[in-house]
Design a protein around this motif. Structure first.
Motif, PDB file in Angstrom:
ATOM      1  N   GLY A 163     -12.365   9.804  14.106  1.00 31.49           N
ATOM      2  CA  GLY A 163     -12.376  11.076  12.909  1.00 31.49           C
ATOM      3  C   GLY A 163     -10.739  10.833  12.137  1.00 31.49           C
ATOM      4  N   PRO A 164     -10.753  11.751  11.152  1.00 36.94           N
ATOM      5  CA  PRO A 164      -9.342  11.685  10.532  1.00 36.94           C
ATOM      6  C   PRO A 164      -8.417  12.366  11.258  1.00 36.94           C
ATOM      7  CG  PRO A 164     -10.773  13.570   9.933  1.00 36.94           C
ATOM      8  CD  PRO A 164     -11.718  12.661  10.754  1.00 36.94           C
ATOM      9  N   TRP A 212     -14.061  12.208   5.529  1.00 40.10           N
ATOM     10  CA  TRP A 212     -14.445  11.249   6.428  1.00 40.10           C
ATOM     11  C   TRP A 212     -16.157  11.013   6.007  1.00 40.10           C
ATOM     12  CZ3 TRP A 212     -11.109   8.994   8.776  1.00 40.10           C
ATOM     13  CH2 TRP A 212     -11.406   8.049   9.911  1.00 40.10           C
ATOM     14  N   PRO A 224       4.959  -4.712   3.351  1.00 35.41           N
ATOM     15  CA  PRO A 224       4.713  -3.541   3.988  1.00 35.41           C
ATOM     16  C   PRO A 224       4.423  -2.486   3.188  1.00 35.41           C
ATOM     17  CG  PRO A 224       6.980  -3.941   3.878  1.00 35.41           C
ATOM     18  CD  PRO A 224       6.423  -5.120   3.210  1.00 35.41           C
ATOM     19  N   PHE A 242       6.741  -6.932  10.736  1.00 35.11           N
ATOM     20  CA  PHE A 242       5.802  -7.047   9.696  1.00 35.11           C
ATOM     21  C   PHE A 242       5.956  -8.554   9.280  1.00 35.11           C
ATOM     22  CE2 PHE A 242       4.521  -7.337   5.408  1.00 35.11           C
ATOM     23  CZ  PHE A 242       2.895  -6.679   5.809  1.00 35.11           C
ATOM     24  N   GLY A 299      -7.814   7.725  14.508  1.00 35.86           N
ATOM     25  CA  GLY A 299      -8.412   6.530  14.764  1.00 35.86           C
ATOM     26  C   GLY A 299      -9.767   6.430  14.416  1.00 35.86           C
ATOM     27  N   MET A 300     -10.731   5.648  15.308  1.00 35.07           N
ATOM     28  CA  MET A 300     -11.947   5.541  15.128  1.00 35.07           C
ATOM     29  C   MET A 300     -13.001   6.961  15.030  1.00 35.07           C
ATOM     30  SD  MET A 300     -12.341   2.076  15.123  1.00 35.07           S
ATOM     31  CE  MET A 300     -10.869   1.049  15.171  1.00 35.07           C
ATOM     32  N   SER A 308      -1.435   9.661   6.488  1.00 33.92           N
ATOM     33  CA  SER A 308      -1.335  10.145   5.175  1.00 33.92           C
ATOM     34  C   SER A 308      -2.381  11.412   5.215  1.00 33.92           C
ATOM     35  CB  SER A 308      -1.775   9.270   3.868  1.00 33.92           C
ATOM     36  OG  SER A 308      -0.811   8.157   3.858  1.00 33.92           O
ATOM     37  N   GLU A 349      -1.590   0.439  14.535  1.00 32.19           N
ATOM     38  CA  GLU A 349      -0.928  -0.649  13.819  1.00 32.19           C
ATOM     39  C   GLU A 349      -0.198   0.051  12.701  1.00 32.19           C
ATOM     40  OE1 GLU A 349      -4.525  -1.022  14.072  1.00 32.19           O
ATOM     41  OE2 GLU A 349      -5.011  -2.014  12.310  1.00 32.19           O
ATOM     42  N   GLN A 381      -0.312   4.300   1.592  1.00 32.03           N
ATOM     43  CA  GLN A 381      -1.130   5.057   2.401  1.00 32.03           C
ATOM     44  C   GLN A 381      -1.248   4.619   3.874  1.00 32.03           C
ATOM     45  OE1 GLN A 381      -5.642   4.169   2.510  1.00 32.03           O
ATOM     46  NE2 GLN A 381      -5.225   2.629   1.237  1.00 32.03           N
ATOM     47  N   ARG A 410      -2.788   4.908   7.762  1.00 33.16           N
ATOM     48  CA  ARG A 410      -4.054   5.197   8.341  1.00 33.16           C
ATOM     49  C   ARG A 410      -3.486   5.707   9.777  1.00 33.16           C
ATOM     50  NH1 ARG A 410      -6.443  -0.719   8.181  1.00 33.16           N
ATOM     51  NH2 ARG A 410      -4.327  -1.073   8.969  1.00 33.16           N
ATOM     52  N   PRO A 411      -4.744   6.554  10.209  1.00 29.37           N
ATOM     53  CA  PRO A 411      -4.448   7.173  11.707  1.00 29.37           C
ATOM     54  C   PRO A 411      -4.680   5.886  12.689  1.00 29.37           C
ATOM     55  CG  PRO A 411      -6.657   7.788  10.871  1.00 29.37           C
ATOM     56  CD  PRO A 411      -5.657   6.999   9.698  1.00 29.37           C
ATOM     57  N   LEU A 412      -3.988   4.831  12.635  1.00 31.62           N
ATOM     58  CA  LEU A 412      -4.426   3.741  13.497  1.00 31.62           C
ATOM     59  C   LEU A 412      -3.173   3.199  14.121  1.00 31.62           C
ATOM     60  CD1 LEU A 412      -6.706   1.427  11.540  1.00 31.62           C
ATOM     61  CD2 LEU A 412      -7.509   2.909  13.246  1.00 31.62           C
ATOM     62  N   PHE A 427     -10.430   4.950   6.748  1.00 29.36           N
ATOM     63  CA  PHE A 427      -9.082   5.297   7.316  1.00 29.36           C
ATOM     64  C   PHE A 427      -8.274   6.284   6.307  1.00 29.36           C
ATOM     65  CE2 PHE A 427     -10.361   1.990  10.118  1.00 29.36           C
ATOM     66  CZ  PHE A 427     -10.857   2.533  11.077  1.00 29.36           C
ATOM     67  N   PRO A 458      -4.217  14.539   2.827  1.00 24.30           N
ATOM     68  CA  PRO A 458      -4.827  14.709   1.606  1.00 24.30           C
ATOM     69  C   PRO A 458      -3.854  15.275   0.816  1.00 24.30           C
ATOM     70  CG  PRO A 458      -6.505  15.538   3.247  1.00 24.30           C
ATOM     71  CD  PRO A 458      -5.223  15.037   4.054  1.00 24.30           C
ATOM     72  N   LEU A 482      -2.831   4.125  -3.538  1.00 26.92           N
ATOM     73  CA  LEU A 482      -3.011   3.709  -2.184  1.00 26.92           C
ATOM     74  C   LEU A 482      -2.993   2.278  -1.857  1.00 26.92           C
ATOM     75  CD1 LEU A 482      -3.904   6.773  -2.784  1.00 26.92           C
ATOM     76  CD2 LEU A 482      -5.386   6.376  -0.655  1.00 26.92           C
ATOM     77  N   THR A 495       0.791  -1.292   0.059  1.00 23.10           N
ATOM     78  CA  THR A 495       0.169  -0.171  -0.008  1.00 23.10           C
ATOM     79  C   THR A 495       0.790   1.163   0.032  1.00 23.10           C
ATOM     80  OG1 THR A 495       0.030  -0.172   2.326  1.00 23.10           O
ATOM     81  CG2 THR A 495      -1.926  -1.119   1.251  1.00 23.10           C
TER      82      THR A 495
END
Lengths: 327, 475
Positions: A196-197, B272, A100, B420, A193-194, A80, A72, A66, A68-70, B267, A82, A93, A64
């Motif tokens: 919002g951006p 959003w 990885p 990973f 996270g869950m 990432s 992991e 991209q 994510r705001p997570l 995500f 905009p 993306l 990928t």
């Protein structure tokens, strides 16, 4: 008779077009205008050619581009934004991570590693299931003028003693991979996270309280960080790759009571070193901007206490001191 | 239950009765099925090679056989070569028969088939030579090739609409709503995917999310559901349970499905609100899925024994079950908490085979086994159908279960912040089992070739008529 037909099919078609305009085409027209973020620049012609090689060979099906705001995704960089994609056409993306994420790989790996890994992924990552890209290289008896042989560990080099040189396509691809560096956005953190951006208005992370009785080295964390950050070049065995990446096992800078050079190298990187008369061509990226003092202390202590090394442990405050001293 | 006239496929009432028309229709249906079968075998042979490469990455790693070039060849071949052609072939038969008329133009149907095949062949060659349009999933073919596909689709729409326009009855049977709806919507999808003005940066990402799922849900789904509405009542020799429920499913599918593409980019930096709308639409999809699914199951009620004796019905039954459970799984996957675990893992690959294979491909097989013998007058062997059914069913079950378990482990490895490479190592046994499932699936396709041969050019087999005895007689 005709009326029923046009009511059903015309209605279904019209409703569909309206929905598509609202959910896809409208937003797309707007999003295509997204201005580039700070420090996001167009690719050079060579990097652009490399992106074509990347797309032609379907690299994006396993990697990928991209973040994510997570939690992991922390190893792959900041989330990432905009503005990161202003020049990213075609978008890549991606939808799968058999391998990885590569968004920030230019900050994690050097060119020599990339060439070696493309020629034979198993040469640097024994458990990798990525195909080799030997078709992007040429095997020659003698290295032509102006070319440099790719350093390959003996076990993976051509059996007949031929030298390996990169084709134009490989050079372009590596130039593209090296261009994959996230421009820092201060305060842009994993707080999306869950809920919002990711946002730039990150609350300041509270400084971890110093454990009572002084600093304690977290061995498990040190090993995990080493495996995901350092082992690609220095190898899990700490033995490095001859000619490219120096060993840490018995390394005079690592196994040394004075940690200055060791920590300085992790913080600021290195450009080709000679150890014990052996030259190592690999370029080490700087990790000062990617890892906290705590993480660097854990990694350093893991290296200083593994594979027979017995050096005095370091503390995060020592890392901070060397970081503050600058290059 | 009141049986309305509408709830019976019209073909049980009337056909044109001219042998020339029947012969022409059979030749169209046959030609599409044979082409589709070729692409099925080709596309899944490539798929099997890809599965093998997970265990032997250096095997055939040459330029033209490298994983990243073959992967889109696999997906595009089975999408546009196999599933599209098989469903369009069935659609021609269903539309003509349910309208009680003859095909508007055999010539147009054959020109369309040529263009579909040319697009698939040219697309395959282009991808193998490294000419793709970025790695934009399911629209990798260079745009001129996708334009050929668009023209083939437009010809198909014209032919189907002109056929429906000359029908004898006042009403349009529900199958045709789904079939013509699917063709018209897909014309829009193909156009939106090609138009250049917004294919830049994040704008292109928004279109990728839209395209990826609409190409599935507004093309394969309506064509397969339209086929269900004709083939299931036909095989069972009884009307559909509820016509109204079918209409409800049609309109709710149209309302919710187009909006859920954004769930491929949860995500991501897409706005959003697009992501949240996609999640809500994914939950909304439970209405048409459960409504439509219940309608099929209620139509089959009380004929459980028939499902074992009649293989066409067995294929349709598995197709309906995978439609219901595969779609419901998609809804669960779209929730943010679940997506945080499963996104980017092989769970997604399991899901796409659960639906594109378990649902769409089984629907096409059920439709072909139910209807092609009626068109050609030739039947496959009972043993051939049984072998096909059990190899394919066992194969896809192994495939989906192994990747679902493995994909979950992969996601948990990442959440637990393991290096990973650990997730790669942990997937090895599941990749192996996926290969085992894939082998069984591929073998079943070879059996299908044999069965298609017997239904078209070869010697007719011993299978009973796909149309079951009416209930009074069966009791």
């Amino acid at each position: 008779m005709k009326k029923a037909m046009w009511t059903i099919f015309g209605g279904a078609l019209l409703l569909y077009i309206v929905i598509v305009m609202v959910i896809a085409v409208g937003p797309a027209i707007d999003l295509a205008q997204t201005p580039p973020g700070p420090g996001v620049v167009p690719l050079t012609p060579l990097q652009e050619e490399g992106r074509q090689v990347f797309a032609s060979n379907g690299c994006d099906y396993c990697h990928t581009l991209q973040v994510r705001p997570l939690p992991e995704d922390v190893p792959f960089g900041r989330p990432s934004a905009p503005g990161d994609f202003a020049y990213a056409t075609p978008e890549m993306l991606g939808s799968e991570r058999t391998g990885p994420d590569l968004t920030n790989v230019g900050n994690r790996r050097g060119e020599i590693w990339q060439y070696m890994h493309l020629y034979d992924p198993r040469a640097v990552s024994p458990d990798s299931i990525m195909p080799n890209f030997k078709f992007l290289f040429r095997e020659v008896k003698a290295v032509p003028e102006g070319e440099t042989a790719v350093s390959i560990p003996a076990a993976f080099a051509p059996k007949n003693g031929d030298k390996v040189i990169a084709t134009q396509k490989a050079k372009a691809l590596v130039a593209f991979l090296m261009s994959l560096k996230q421009a820092p956005i201060p305060g842009y953190k994993m707080n999306g996270g869950m809920g919002g951006p990711a946002t730039a208005a990150a609350p300041a992370a509270s400084a971890p309280a110093a454990p009572a009785g002084g600093y304690a080295y977290d061995a498990a964390k040190g090993k995990a960080l080493f495996d995901s950050t350092c082992a690609a070049c220095h190898q899990a065995s700490g033995e490095g790759v001859p000619g490219a990446f120096p060993p840490l096992k018995g390394n005079a800078a690592v196994d040394n009571a004075d940690p200055t050079l060791h920590l300085h190298t992790i913080l600021h990187g290195a450009h080709g070193v000679t150890i014990g008369g052996v030259a190592y061509a690999g370029v080490m990226p700087e990790f000062g901007s990617q890892l906290s003092d705590d993480d660097i202390a854990n990694i350093a202590n893991y290296e200083r206490s593994s594979w027979g090394n017995h050096a005095k442990p370091v503390t995060p405050s020592e890392v901070a001191k060397i970081r503050a001293a600058g290059k | 239950m009141a049986v309305t006239v509408e709830s019976l496929p019209a073909s049980t009432r009337s056909v044109t009765g001219k042998p020339g028309d029947d012969h022409a229709l059979a030749s169209v249906f046959k030609a599409y099925t044979i082409s589709a079968t070729f692409w099925l075998v080709f596309g899944t042979a490539v798929g099997l090679l890809l599965a093998f490469k997970f265990g032997a990455p250096d095997f055939w790693a040459e330029k033209y056989l490298t994983f990243g070039r073959l992967r889109p060849i696999h997906t595009n071949s089975v999408f546009y070569g196999w599933a599209s052609l098989a469903l369009v072939g069935c659609a021609y038969y269903v539309t003509v028969r349910s309208c009680g008329t003859r095909l508007y133009s055999v010539m147009l149907a054959k020109v369309g088939l040529w263009l579909f095949n040319i697009a698939c062949a040219a697309g395959t060659i282009a991808l193998d030579l490294g000419y793709n349009w970025g790695d934009l999933e399911y629209r990798e073919w260079p745009w001129p090739i996708r334009l050929v596909f668009f023209v083939a689709l437009a010809i198909t729409a014209w032919n189907l609409l002109a056929t429906i326009a000359r029908r004898e009855s006042k009403d349009i049977y529900l199958s045709n709503w789904y079939i013509v709806g699917g063709v018209l919507w897909t014309l829009v999808i193909c156009l939106v995917a090609i138009l250049p003005w917004y294919q830049k940066g994040l704008g292109q990402v928004a279109i990728s999310g839209y395209f990826m799922h609409n190409a599935v849900g507004m093309w394969f789904t309506p064509l397969a559901l339209g086929l269900f509405y004709y083939a299931i009542p036909k095989v069972l020799n009884r009307p559909i349970y509820s016509y109204a429920l079918g209409v409800l499913a049609f309109w709710t599918n149209l309302l919710f499905y187009p909006m859920l593409g954004g769930h491929h980019f949860l995500f991501s930096p897409l706005p959003w609100w697009i992501q949240t709308t996609a999640i809500i639409a994914s939950v909304g999809m439970l209405v048409p899925v459960f409504g439509g699914g219940a309608n099929y199951l209620l139509t089959m009620r009380g004929r459980y024994h028939g499902r074992i004796e009649s293989y066409p019905l067995a294929f349709l039954f598995v197709g309906v079950l995978c439609y219901i459970f595969g779609s419901a799984q998609g809804t669960v996957e779209a929730l943010r908490d679940m997506q945080a675990v499963w996104h980017f893992t092989d769970f997604t690959v399991g899901h796409s085979h659960f639906t594109m294979y378990g649902f769409v491909t089984f629907a096409a097989w059920g439709g072909i086994y139910a209807l092609l013998p009626l068109a050609t007058g030739k039947r496959p062997g009972q043993f051939g159908m049984a072998l096909h059914f059990w190899l394919a069913t066992t194969g896809v079950a192994i495939y989906v279960i192994s990747l679902s378990i493995g994909g979950t482990m992969q996601g948990l490895d990442w959440i637990h912040a393991k290096p990973f490479i650990q997730s790669v190592v942990d997937m090895k046994p599941y990749y192996l089992w996926r290969g085992v499932g894939g082998i069984l699936m591929f073998l079943s396709h070879l059996v299908f070739v044999w069965n298609v041969w017997r239904m078209t050019a070869g010697k007719s087999g011993d299978a009973p008529s796909p149309v079951m005895e009416p209930e009074e007689a069966a009791v």
